[in-house]
Scaffold this motif. Structure first.
Motif, PDB file in Angstrom:
ATOM      1  N   ASP A 136     -17.177  99.968  29.897  1.00  6.71           N
ATOM      2  CA  ASP A 136     -17.406 101.123  30.752  1.00  6.71           C
ATOM      3  C   ASP A 136     -18.307 100.689  31.898  1.00  6.71           C
ATOM      4  O   ASP A 136     -19.054  99.716  31.783  1.00  6.71           O
ATOM      5  N   SER A 150      -9.600 107.307  42.004  1.00  4.11           N
ATOM      6  CA  SER A 150      -8.515 107.497  41.042  1.00  4.11           C
ATOM      7  C   SER A 150      -7.165 107.245  41.691  1.00  4.11           C
ATOM      8  O   SER A 150      -6.258 106.659  41.081  1.00  4.11           O
ATOM      9  N   ILE A 153      -6.585 103.577  41.937  1.00  2.30           N
ATOM     10  CA  ILE A 153      -6.217 103.014  40.632  1.00  2.30           C
ATOM     11  C   ILE A 153      -4.755 103.328  40.321  1.00  2.30           C
ATOM     12  O   ILE A 153      -3.989 102.465  39.872  1.00  2.30           O
ATOM     13  N   ASP A 154      -4.344 104.579  40.569  1.00  2.00           N
ATOM     14  CA  ASP A 154      -2.965 104.978  40.319  1.00  2.00           C
ATOM     15  C   ASP A 154      -1.993 104.146  41.155  1.00  2.00           C
ATOM     16  O   ASP A 154      -0.929 103.726  40.676  1.00  2.00           O
ATOM     17  N   LEU A 179      -3.370 101.359  29.119  1.00  2.00           N
ATOM     18  CA  LEU A 179      -4.658 101.567  29.780  1.00  2.00           C
ATOM     19  C   LEU A 179      -5.076 103.018  29.579  1.00  2.00           C
ATOM     20  O   LEU A 179      -4.458 103.933  30.111  1.00  2.00           O
ATOM     21  N   HIS A 181      -7.505 105.602  30.521  1.00  2.00           N
ATOM     22  CA  HIS A 181      -8.484 105.805  31.580  1.00  2.00           C
ATOM     23  C   HIS A 181      -9.248 107.106  31.351  1.00  2.00           C
ATOM     24  O   HIS A 181      -8.692 108.181  31.474  1.00  2.00           O
ATOM     25  N   THR A 183     -12.427 109.360  32.547  1.00  2.00           N
ATOM     26  CA  THR A 183     -13.466 109.572  33.547  1.00  2.00           C
ATOM     27  C   THR A 183     -14.293 110.760  33.099  1.00  2.00           C
ATOM     28  O   THR A 183     -13.813 111.890  33.102  1.00  2.00           O
ATOM     29  N   SER A 214       0.121 108.870  30.149  1.00  2.00           N
ATOM     30  CA  SER A 214       0.250 108.319  29.838  1.00  2.00           C
ATOM     31  C   SER A 214       1.040 108.523  29.361  1.00  2.00           C
ATOM     32  O   SER A 214       1.269 108.689  30.192  1.00  2.00           O
ATOM     33  N   SER A 230      -8.461 105.859  31.019  1.00  2.00           N
ATOM     34  CA  SER A 230      -7.340 106.264  31.369  1.00  2.00           C
ATOM     35  C   SER A 230      -7.325 107.595  31.190  1.00  2.00           C
ATOM     36  O   SER A 230      -6.617 107.905  31.671  1.00  2.00           O
ATOM     37  N   ARG A 250      -3.312 113.259  36.161  1.00  2.00           N
ATOM     38  CA  ARG A 250      -4.562 112.877  35.567  1.00  2.00           C
ATOM     39  C   ARG A 250      -5.434 114.063  35.471  1.00  2.00           C
ATOM     40  O   ARG A 250      -5.356 114.937  36.272  1.00  2.00           O
ATOM     41  N   ARG A 258      -0.864 111.024  30.562  1.00  2.03           N
ATOM     42  CA  ARG A 258      -0.979 110.303  30.728  1.00  2.03           C
ATOM     43  C   ARG A 258      -0.439 110.605  29.883  1.00  2.03           C
ATOM     44  O   ARG A 258      -0.562 111.347  31.206  1.00  2.03           O
TER      45      ARG A 258
END
Length: 258
Positions: A136, A150, A153-154, A179, A181, A183, A214, A230, A250, A258
């Protein structure tokens, strides 16, 4: 490329998807293609009536549908999309409660998958052990900055989406990596105060959650999980669900999908 997804917004649909077996069924259909309730039951170790019931519920919420069978007796099911997503910004109490319920199921799934991976991690090669695991990293950002991060990352992960739908694009030696993710805000909201800035120094700001999911895009069994701290941004999601997840919208994929 953009993967086809189903976006849930109705509280009933959100609660309808908040079930471990339903997520597993969707993941199975996304990974292995159309199959009957009997075939799904064999793969998941469930009863046929149970799988049949939950597949009908998934169809009710637009997540599964009937597919053409080899003959008149065969009645297979297929997933309607490769991702499931949901917004996590509603002010409606019922919707927020349903989203919390769905996120809790997804989080439990992530934890279980991480524990399963940890139990078998010693059997993996040195090369895979070196690039998987848990970590983390704290960041101090505004909500807008977190949304932008975000999105970046996507966009990076989307570069590999073609390998989800076309196995021939997967290079030799590649394996599915999940992954997860997450947050999360490190601290509770600062208390309202009329004092100066010093009283609020060190408070964290940022959005609430991210998932991926995901289940993540197309799904698979026995993934190598890496949690880089994720399903399916401001939306929840899950991609595959034997791994449902996780995630393409997300939080909110999750997931989840996800």
């Amino acid at each position: 490329m953009s993967l086809p997804e189903v976006k849930l917004s109705d509280p009933k649909a959100l609660r309808g998807y908040a079930h471990p077996l339903r997520m597993a069924l969707i993941g199975l259909l996304r990974q292995q293609g159309p199959m009957t309730a009997t075939q799904a039951a064999e793969r998941l170790g469930e009863s046929v009536p149970n799988c049949s019931f939950h597949l009908r519920q998934l169809a009710k919420y637009g997540l599964a549908e009937r597919a053409p069978g080899a003959d008149a007796r065969e009645r297979p099911w297929r997933a309607t999309a490769l991702n499931t997503s949901w917004d996590d910004v509603s002010d409606d109490p019922q919707t927020r409660a349903a989203i919390d319920e769905l996120n809790a199921v997804q989080l439990a799934l992530y934890i279980r998958r991480a524990e399963e991976f940890l139990a078998r991690r010693a059997d993996e090669s040195t090369a895979w052990r070196a690039v998987t695991g848990f970590s983390d990293r704290p960041v101090h950002v505004t909500p807008d900055e977190m949304a932008a991060l975000s999105a970046r990352i996507d966009a990076l992960l989307a570069e590999y989406d073609d390998r989800i739908v076309d196995p021939t694009k997967r290079p030799a030696g590649s394996r599915k990596v999940s992954l997860m993710h997450l947050t999360v805000l490190a601290d509770p909201p600062p208390a309202a105060t009329t004092a100066g800035p010093a009283d609020t120094a060190g408070a964290s700001a940022g959005p609430a959650n991210i998932a991926g999911a995901s289940p993540g895009p197309a799904d698979t069994a026995s993934p190598t999980d890496t949690a880089a701290g994720s399903a399916d941004t401001a939306a929840g999601s899950t991609g595959d669900a034997t791994d449902p997840g996780p995630a393409a919208g997300r939080p909110g994929q999750p997931g989840g999908a996800r």
